[in-house]
Design a protein around this motif. Structure first.
Motif, short mmCIF file in Angstrom:
data_model
loop_
_atom_site.label_atom_id
_atom_site.label_comp_id
_atom_site.label_asym_id
_atom_site.label_seq_id
_atom_site.Cartn_x
_atom_site.Cartn_y
_atom_site.Cartn_z
N LYS A 237 0.84 -1.18 0.00
CA LYS A 237 0.00 0.00 0.00
C LYS A 237 0.89 1.25 0.00
O LYS A 237 1.88 1.30 0.72
CB LYS A 237 -0.90 0.00 1.23
CG LYS A 237 -1.90 1.14 1.31
CD LYS A 237 -2.75 1.02 2.57
CE LYS A 237 -3.77 2.14 2.66
NZ LYS A 237 -4.59 2.05 3.89
N GLU A 303 2.65 10.14 7.18
CA GLU A 303 1.72 9.10 7.62
C GLU A 303 1.58 8.00 6.57
O GLU A 303 1.33 6.83 6.92
CB GLU A 303 0.35 9.70 7.94
CG GLU A 303 -0.32 10.47 6.81
CD GLU A 303 -0.03 11.95 6.84
OE1 GLU A 303 -0.88 12.73 6.37
OE2 GLU A 303 1.06 12.32 7.34
N ASN A 304 1.76 8.34 5.30
CA ASN A 304 1.70 7.33 4.25
C ASN A 304 2.96 6.47 4.24
O ASN A 304 2.91 5.27 3.93
CB ASN A 304 1.48 7.97 2.89
CG ASN A 304 0.08 8.52 2.72
OD1 ASN A 304 -0.76 8.37 3.61
ND2 ASN A 304 -0.19 9.16 1.60
N GLU A 307 2.41 3.99 6.93
CA GLU A 307 1.53 2.90 6.50
C GLU A 307 2.24 1.96 5.54
O GLU A 307 2.05 0.74 5.58
CB GLU A 307 0.27 3.47 5.84
CG GLU A 307 -0.73 4.07 6.83
CD GLU A 307 -2.07 4.36 6.16
OE1 GLU A 307 -2.56 3.49 5.41
OE2 GLU A 307 -2.60 5.46 6.37
N LYS A 310 4.54 -0.24 7.56
CA LYS A 310 3.74 -1.19 8.32
C LYS A 310 3.22 -2.30 7.43
O LYS A 310 3.21 -3.48 7.81
CB LYS A 310 2.57 -0.47 9.01
CG LYS A 310 2.96 0.33 10.25
CD LYS A 310 1.74 1.00 10.87
CE LYS A 310 2.11 1.76 12.13
NZ LYS A 310 0.94 2.48 12.72
N ASP A 311 2.75 -1.92 6.23
CA ASP A 311 2.23 -2.92 5.30
C ASP A 311 3.31 -3.91 4.90
O ASP A 311 3.05 -5.10 4.67
CB ASP A 311 1.67 -2.22 4.06
CG ASP A 311 0.89 -3.15 3.16
OD1 ASP A 311 0.36 -4.17 3.67
OD2 ASP A 311 0.78 -2.87 1.95
#
Length: 445
Positions: A237, A303-304, A307, A310-311
């Motif tokens: 993502k 923040e992206n 993510e 994390k993905d």
């Protein structure tokens, strides 16, 4: 058995480590075949130092264990036994034929064979499908050495079959191209584009391993055509937000971009502008890969980036540092020492040094120039070097006063104690010469 090396080619020798020779000789003395195989053969032919040495043999796992005093069953179901010699370990694997791949990752079964040709036939790329021992020379059935000379990544046999069997090979092809400065041959490229959706079957953990090796490669610019290969939607993502064009900028010399005198001498404790920032970020260890991820993620919202990492199931240290560097790379740093110290105090000294390196290697990108047009990174580095050279206090641990000192001076434990320490630190940011215990206690306690 397949085509052997010519008489002339047998004189081309690989310098096998003594322990590898011992393992091969021991297996041969017991009536089995054995060869060094795969990446160690490839790297030796390229003049690189192999990271490890794998050995393939006609001996079954039980027979391997009988030949050596110390072994570990590390992958016995797939024919792999680890042989221990002193403090070193070596994976010894029985020749095998892989069964049908039903999940685009793993064979449904493994069948042992006594033919090294069958074992090499199941491997991914020609440059990884070579075997060698001192007596018989090379077993190169698929043109691996020719592909090394041509500097190409090419699948063993039919490329569609190889990527249908194991989709991770798609990223491995791109990664090897970046590590070795090779090109991917046309048939292999076409098959990657056709089978890119198979990456959905690969775990994010495995994708991260290959992606980390890719972004830390010496020739990351080889990955600049990733969009044409169709793999971006299947990696993670927010990965589509990465500016792939910046891969080319990562190879640009920080010296040339920063405009420093190449004949100048940098002080021992200074950021050295004569070093290529690309080289400073080259390490493939976990401790450095966040630098490369941060460079790749320039222009993305922090923040992206969070993510994305994390993905990919990234470890927390890599994720947090990549987010921090991404955020600050595109923010102008002040050259005023007081303001700079305030920012430095919010991150470790190591991360701040990495930030300067990333900024140096980013100067040539249009994105950087657009968002950081008010920053003079050379003035920032001069201020940083002055702070470091004068050993001016930046962190709370640099203060000449600690909590125990304030308590001894009569300050009660609680919020007030922390407030006083913060005021002291802010003061010495402005006036480092006042970083003296008696002076600070007299001023603030």
């Amino acid at each position: 058995m397949g085509k052997r090396s010519s008489r002339k080619e047998r004189y081309l020798k690989i310098a096998l480590p003594e322990n590898v020779k011992t393992i091969i000789n021991t297996l041969e003395e017991h009536g089995y075949e054995a060869f060094a195989v795969g990446g160690c053969v490839r790297d030796s032919l390229l003049g690189r130092v192999p990271e490890d040495w794998d050995i393939t043999t006609s001996a079954l796992p039980a027979d391997i264990k009988k030949c050596f005093r110390r072994t570990v069953d590390t992958g016995i179901e797939h024919g792999t036994v680890t042989v221990l010699i002193g403090d070193d370990s070596y994976e010894v694997t029985t020749y095998r034929i892989d069964g049908e791949y039903k999940d685009s990752r793993h064979p449904s079964e493994v069948v042992f064979t006594d033919a090294v040709s069958e074992d090499l036939r199941r491997r991914d790329f020609t440059i990884n499908a070579m075997a060698y021992n001192d007596e018989k020379g090379f077993v190169d059935l698929f043109g691996g050495r020719d592909d090394l000379k041509r500097r190409v990544i090419r699948c063993v046999g039919n490329a569609d079959d190889r990527f249908t069997e194991d989709a991770l090979r798609i990223l491995r092809a791109i990664r090897f191209a970046a590590q070795l400065d090779f090109d991917i041959d046309a048939a292999t490229r076409n098959a990657i584009a056709d089978h890119a959706p198979n990456l959905k079957a690969v775990s994010k953990e495995r994708i991260l391993v290959e992606l980390s090796k890719l972004v830390c490669s010496a020739h990351i610019e080889k990955a600049a055509d990733i969009p044409q290969l169709g793999v971006i939607p299947y990696i993670a993502k927010h990965f589509r937000e990465i500016n792939i064009a910046q891969l080319m900028g990562l190879k640009t010399s920080a010296l040339r971009l920063a405009g420093y005198d190449p004949d100048g001498d940098a002080a021992e404790n200074e950021i050295d502008p004569h070093e290529d920032a690309f080289d400073l970020c080259k390490a493939t260890t976990t401790g450095y890969r966040y630098i490369r991820f941060a460079f790749l993620c320039q222009g993305m919202k922090p923040e992206n980036v969070d993510e994305l990492m994390k993905d990919l199931k990234s470890d927390n240290i890599t994720r947090k540092n990549a987010v921090l560097l991404t955020e600050w790379t595109l923010k102008p740093l002040p050259s005023d020492k007081y303001e700079l110290k305030k920012i430095m105090s919010g991150m470790s000294p190591e991360i701040f040094m990495d930030l300067l390196r990333v900024k140096l290697s980013s100067l040539g990108t249009m994105l950087y120039k657009k968002l950081c047009k008010d920053e003079d990174i050379r003035a920032v580095i001069d201020s940083f070097n002055e702070i470091a050279g004068n050993e001016e206090p930046v962190y709370m641990t640099d203060l000449a006063v600690g909590g125990a000192d304030l308590k001894a001076a009569g300050v009660a434990e609680g919020p007030q104690l922390g407030s006083i320490l913060n005021k002291m630190l802010d003061h010495v940011w402005k006036k480092p010469e006042d970083n003296d215990k008696e002076k600070l206690i007299g001023m603030f306690a």
